[in-house]
Design a protein around this motif. Structure first.
Motif, PDB file in Angstrom:
ATOM      1  N   MET A  96       8.159   5.677  -3.460  1.00 39.65           N
ATOM      2  CA  MET A  96       7.703   6.595  -2.414  1.00 39.65           C
ATOM      3  C   MET A  96       7.178   7.894  -3.031  1.00 39.65           C
ATOM      4  O   MET A  96       6.098   8.375  -2.655  1.00 39.65           O
ATOM      5  CB  MET A  96       8.916   6.886  -1.517  1.00 39.65           C
ATOM      6  CG  MET A  96       8.631   7.421  -0.174  1.00 39.65           C
ATOM      7  SD  MET A  96       7.918   6.188   0.866  1.00 39.65           S
ATOM      8  CE  MET A  96       6.334   6.896   1.068  1.00 39.65           C
TER       9      MET A  96
ATOM     10  N   SER B 199       3.891   7.369  -5.004  1.00 35.93           N
ATOM     11  CA  SER B 199       2.807   7.124  -4.067  1.00 35.93           C
ATOM     12  C   SER B 199       2.376   8.426  -3.371  1.00 35.93           C
ATOM     13  O   SER B 199       1.174   8.702  -3.262  1.00 35.93           O
ATOM     14  CB  SER B 199       3.261   6.091  -3.038  1.00 35.93           C
ATOM     15  OG  SER B 199       2.238   5.849  -2.136  1.00 35.93           O
TER      16      SER B 199
ATOM     17  N   ILE C 200      -1.273  10.238  -3.233  1.00 35.10           N
ATOM     18  CA  ILE C 200      -1.963  10.508  -1.951  1.00 35.10           C
ATOM     19  C   ILE C 200      -2.414  11.972  -1.937  1.00 35.10           C
ATOM     20  O   ILE C 200      -3.579  12.277  -1.664  1.00 35.10           O
ATOM     21  CB  ILE C 200      -1.036  10.254  -0.726  1.00 35.10           C
ATOM     22  CG1 ILE C 200      -0.653   8.786  -0.614  1.00 35.10           C
ATOM     23  CG2 ILE C 200      -1.721  10.699   0.571  1.00 35.10           C
ATOM     24  CD1 ILE C 200       0.383   8.476   0.469  1.00 35.10           C
TER      25      ILE C 200
ATOM     26  N   PHE D 270     -12.438  -4.154  -2.304  1.00 39.07           N
ATOM     27  CA  PHE D 270     -11.760  -3.453  -3.401  1.00 39.07           C
ATOM     28  C   PHE D 270     -11.754  -4.314  -4.675  1.00 39.07           C
ATOM     29  O   PHE D 270     -11.356  -5.469  -4.646  1.00 39.07           O
ATOM     30  CB  PHE D 270     -10.320  -3.157  -2.953  1.00 39.07           C
ATOM     31  CG  PHE D 270      -9.424  -2.693  -4.043  1.00 39.07           C
ATOM     32  CD1 PHE D 270      -9.534  -1.416  -4.537  1.00 39.07           C
ATOM     33  CD2 PHE D 270      -8.464  -3.541  -4.578  1.00 39.07           C
ATOM     34  CE1 PHE D 270      -8.699  -0.982  -5.536  1.00 39.07           C
ATOM     35  CE2 PHE D 270      -7.628  -3.111  -5.579  1.00 39.07           C
ATOM     36  CZ  PHE D 270      -7.750  -1.834  -6.059  1.00 39.07           C
TER      37      PHE D 270
ATOM     38  N   LYS E 157     -11.138   8.087  -4.364  1.00 36.38           N
ATOM     39  CA  LYS E 157     -10.969   6.727  -3.865  1.00 36.38           C
ATOM     40  C   LYS E 157      -9.941   5.971  -4.726  1.00 36.38           C
ATOM     41  O   LYS E 157      -9.035   5.319  -4.206  1.00 36.38           O
ATOM     42  CB  LYS E 157     -12.331   6.022  -3.896  1.00 36.38           C
ATOM     43  CG  LYS E 157     -12.326   4.588  -3.466  1.00 36.38           C
ATOM     44  CD  LYS E 157     -13.721   4.021  -3.640  1.00 36.38           C
ATOM     45  CE  LYS E 157     -13.700   2.516  -3.770  1.00 36.38           C
ATOM     46  NZ  LYS E 157     -15.016   1.971  -4.073  1.00 36.38           N
TER      47      LYS E 157
ATOM     48  N   LEU F 217      -6.367   7.245  -4.189  1.00 38.42           N
ATOM     49  CA  LEU F 217      -5.771   6.791  -2.934  1.00 38.42           C
ATOM     50  C   LEU F 217      -5.453   5.295  -2.990  1.00 38.42           C
ATOM     51  O   LEU F 217      -4.436   4.848  -2.473  1.00 38.42           O
ATOM     52  CB  LEU F 217      -6.696   7.117  -1.755  1.00 38.42           C
ATOM     53  CG  LEU F 217      -6.886   8.618  -1.482  1.00 38.42           C
ATOM     54  CD1 LEU F 217      -7.855   8.850  -0.328  1.00 38.42           C
ATOM     55  CD2 LEU F 217      -5.561   9.298  -1.159  1.00 38.42           C
ATOM     56  N   TYR F 218      -6.335   4.542  -3.656  1.00 35.88           N
ATOM     57  CA  TYR F 218      -6.047   3.111  -3.828  1.00 35.88           C
ATOM     58  C   TYR F 218      -4.786   2.923  -4.674  1.00 35.88           C
ATOM     59  O   TYR F 218      -3.980   2.030  -4.429  1.00 35.88           O
ATOM     60  CB  TYR F 218      -7.225   2.388  -4.492  1.00 35.88           C
ATOM     61  CG  TYR F 218      -8.167   1.749  -3.502  1.00 35.88           C
ATOM     62  CD1 TYR F 218      -7.694   0.956  -2.457  1.00 35.88           C
ATOM     63  CD2 TYR F 218      -9.546   1.919  -3.616  1.00 35.88           C
ATOM     64  CE1 TYR F 218      -8.565   0.375  -1.549  1.00 35.88           C
ATOM     65  CE2 TYR F 218     -10.423   1.335  -2.711  1.00 35.88           C
ATOM     66  CZ  TYR F 218      -9.923   0.563  -1.677  1.00 35.88           C
ATOM     67  OH  TYR F 218     -10.769  -0.014  -0.780  1.00 35.88           O
TER      68      TYR F 218
ATOM     69  N   ALA G 190      -2.287   4.858  -4.820  1.00 32.58           N
ATOM     70  CA  ALA G 190      -1.127   5.132  -3.945  1.00 32.58           C
ATOM     71  C   ALA G 190      -0.790   3.890  -3.116  1.00 32.58           C
ATOM     72  O   ALA G 190       0.384   3.546  -2.952  1.00 32.58           O
ATOM     73  CB  ALA G 190      -1.441   6.307  -3.035  1.00 32.58           C
ATOM     74  N   ILE G 191      -1.833   3.192  -2.622  1.00 30.87           N
ATOM     75  CA  ILE G 191      -1.589   1.965  -1.837  1.00 30.87           C
ATOM     76  C   ILE G 191      -0.952   0.901  -2.730  1.00 30.87           C
ATOM     77  O   ILE G 191       0.001   0.232  -2.325  1.00 30.87           O
ATOM     78  CB  ILE G 191      -2.905   1.419  -1.219  1.00 30.87           C
ATOM     79  CG1 ILE G 191      -3.498   2.436  -0.241  1.00 30.87           C
ATOM     80  CG2 ILE G 191      -2.658   0.092  -0.498  1.00 30.87           C
ATOM     81  CD1 ILE G 191      -4.844   2.036   0.362  1.00 30.87           C
ATOM     82  N   ILE G 192      -1.480   0.778  -3.961  1.00 34.29           N
ATOM     83  CA  ILE G 192      -0.934  -0.251  -4.866  1.00 34.29           C
ATOM     84  C   ILE G 192       0.541   0.028  -5.180  1.00 34.29           C
ATOM     85  O   ILE G 192       1.359  -0.888  -5.208  1.00 34.29           O
ATOM     86  CB  ILE G 192      -1.789  -0.352  -6.151  1.00 34.29           C
ATOM     87  CG1 ILE G 192      -3.133  -0.984  -5.771  1.00 34.29           C
ATOM     88  CG2 ILE G 192      -1.108  -1.187  -7.240  1.00 34.29           C
ATOM     89  CD1 ILE G 192      -4.179  -0.939  -6.840  1.00 34.29           C
TER      90      ILE G 192
ATOM     91  N   LEU H 174       2.594   1.558  -3.222  1.00 35.24           N
ATOM     92  CA  LEU H 174       3.334   1.203  -2.000  1.00 35.24           C
ATOM     93  C   LEU H 174       3.553  -0.308  -1.918  1.00 35.24           C
ATOM     94  O   LEU H 174       4.622  -0.770  -1.537  1.00 35.24           O
ATOM     95  CB  LEU H 174       2.563   1.666  -0.759  1.00 35.24           C
ATOM     96  CG  LEU H 174       2.710   3.116  -0.331  1.00 35.24           C
ATOM     97  CD1 LEU H 174       1.890   3.377   0.925  1.00 35.24           C
ATOM     98  CD2 LEU H 174       4.158   3.472  -0.055  1.00 35.24           C
ATOM     99  N   VAL H 175       2.513  -1.070  -2.285  1.00 29.96           N
ATOM    100  CA  VAL H 175       2.614  -2.540  -2.247  1.00 29.96           C
ATOM    101  C   VAL H 175       3.616  -3.026  -3.289  1.00 29.96           C
ATOM    102  O   VAL H 175       4.434  -3.913  -3.023  1.00 29.96           O
ATOM    103  CB  VAL H 175       1.218  -3.183  -2.474  1.00 29.96           C
ATOM    104  CG1 VAL H 175       1.335  -4.670  -2.763  1.00 29.96           C
ATOM    105  CG2 VAL H 175       0.320  -2.954  -1.260  1.00 29.96           C
TER     106      VAL H 175
ATOM    107  N   THR I 220       6.167  -1.500  -4.543  1.00 28.79           N
ATOM    108  CA  THR I 220       7.564  -1.072  -4.365  1.00 28.79           C
ATOM    109  C   THR I 220       8.442  -2.166  -3.748  1.00 28.79           C
ATOM    110  O   THR I 220       9.429  -2.580  -4.373  1.00 28.79           O
ATOM    111  CB  THR I 220       7.629   0.249  -3.564  1.00 28.79           C
ATOM    112  OG1 THR I 220       6.819   1.205  -4.236  1.00 28.79           O
ATOM    113  CG2 THR I 220       9.032   0.769  -3.434  1.00 28.79           C
TER     114      THR I 220
END
Lengths: 285, 141
Positions: free
Chosen positions: B40, B43, B47, B71, B86, B89-90, B92-94, B96-97, B99
């Motif tokens: 968290m 990420s 962000i 992507f 970009k 932010l990607y 950060a998504i990765i 999150l995925v 985790t």
């Protein structure tokens, strides 16, 4: 300016969601698709990432307090993740109008569940009393499979999980909902665990939260690879949802729950009508 | 009568096994909460960094929206080096995925160490299905 609006959407979704105990997805998708005119598939993608972040943030605390039943969560998660993949794949073959219609129907369903959970929760109260009786027995014969520490009652509450196959089936459908509509599906899993599988409401909520994060991963990967997650839309919303969720958890006991539930149910009905009309090609604004 | 007593003994055994499964997974909650917290925080840092870079670039934020396309991992690492919002932010998504994904992997090793093979199989089942979702994504890509 749009950045601020996106963060604000997240804050409102996170705040309201944490007060009445639902994920932000059901608010994020209609707001992004109806007010920001973002394609519904991208709105669902953004919602999925927000749901994942909320789940990670919330279950961190539940895990620390040992309220999550990890073994139950993992067993159910096999079926939920399979459902999420099915939902993610199904999305590619589904027309936008059908998606609007499905989401509209879902908001009506959730309006009912929110009302039932927050205003007409007599059944849950009876169930919780039963758990207290079980807890008293457990101290005598220790025949329970699992237990958790209830901070309010200041003792361990035991419970025996029953009807696991029902849990598997509903978990699969909750997974499809997550993959197809970008919601966590907690409103299906929590009542199933609590009312049918004999899991106390606190454990059911915590376990469902833990599962939602893993389920969202399965769908998010599919959405990501298809270009349906725009990070410039999703991440400000995530930031807002986390801030709103934290704010909501601090103020949950101070605000009048009933009033918020009524506002939220009204919003759900409004979103539902809008989305169903949109599925027939009628735009209200 | 004898059969009933045997059945109840068997049921007791099953109940005890379930209780052991549950107790063994108790300590796991603490470790998983650590994994979730770390994921968290990392990420969130990415962000905030991504949004700050996007704002100080001088370009209107509206211009970034809905211009992503599919992507690709190859573009992603170059973007991190070049301070592309970009990519941040990607990333950060990765994170999150990854985790919850890493928490499932941790569960497998934890149950293996504790010799809780039934729970280990459940965790492997989840991991396999997650792997299928990733493969589905890659093949489509």
């Amino acid at each position: 300016m749009i950045l601020l609006y996106l963060i604000l959407t997240g804050i409102i979704a996170g705040f309201l969601g944490s007060i009445v105990g639902i994920g932000g997805g059901i608010i994020i998708v209609p707001v992004l698709s109806l007010f920001f005119k973002i394609p519904i598939q991208n709105a669902i993608g953004a919602s999925l990432v927000a749901v994942m972040a909320t789940s990670i943030s919330a279950s961190r605390l539940f895990l620390r307090k040992n309220t999550v039943n990890i073994s139950l969560g993992l067993k159910l998660e096999i079926f939920t993740t399979a459902g999420a993949i099915a939902g993610g794949i199904l999305l590619s073959y589904m027309k936008t109008e059908i998606l609007f219609g499905l989401f509209g129907a879902l908001t009506f369903l959730l309006a009912y569940f929110t009302l039932r959970k927050n205003l007409f929760s007599k059944k849950n109260q009876i169930k919780n009393k039963q758990f207290q009786i079980v807890a008293n027995n457990i101290e005598k014969n220790e025949r329970s499979y699992a237990y958790y520490y209830d901070g309010a009652l200041k003792k361990n509450i035991g419970y025996n999980i029953v009807k696991l196959p029902i849990g598997f089936t509903t978990s699969f459908f909750a997974g499809i909902m997550s993959g197809l509509l970008g919601v966590g599906g907690g409103f299906i899993k929590v009542p199933t665990m609590n009312l049918l599988m004999n899991v106390p409401i606190k454990v059911a909520t915590a376990t469902s939260n833990f599962m939602i994060g893993i389920t969202a991963v399965a769908s998010a990967v599919i959405y990501l690879s298809r270009g349906l997650i725009d990070p410039f839309i999703a991440m400000p919303v995530v930031l807002g949802v986390l801030a709103g969720g934290t704010l909501g958890s601090f103020t949950a006991y101070k605000v009048r729950n009933k009033a918020i539930v009524i506002i939220l149910v009204f919003l759900f009905i409004l979103f539902g009508i809008n989305m169903i009309l949109k599925s027939f090609g009628i735009n209200l604004y | 009568m004898k059969k009933t007593s045997k059945d109840s003994e068997k049921n007791e055994f099953v109940k005890n096994r379930n209780a052991i499964d549950f107790i063994q997974s108790e300590r796991l909650g603490f470790y998983l909460s650590r994994i979730f917290f770390t994921g968290m925080v990392i990420s969130l840092c990415f962000i905030i960094a991504g949004l700050i870079i996007a704002l100080i670039n001088g370009r209107s934020y509206d211009k970034y929206l809905m211009k992503q396309g599919v992507f690709y991992f190859s573009d992603f690492f170059i973007g991190i080096r070049e301070f592309s919002p970009k990519s941040y932010l990607y990333f950060a998504i990765i994170i999150l995925v990854l985790t919850p994904f890493s928490s499932v992997i941790f569960c497998i090793f934890y149950f293996l160490k504790k010799r809780q093979y039934k729970l280990m199989i459940s965790a492997i089942g989840v991991l396999l299905i997650l792997a299928i979702s990733m493969l589905t994504g890659f093949f489509k890509n």
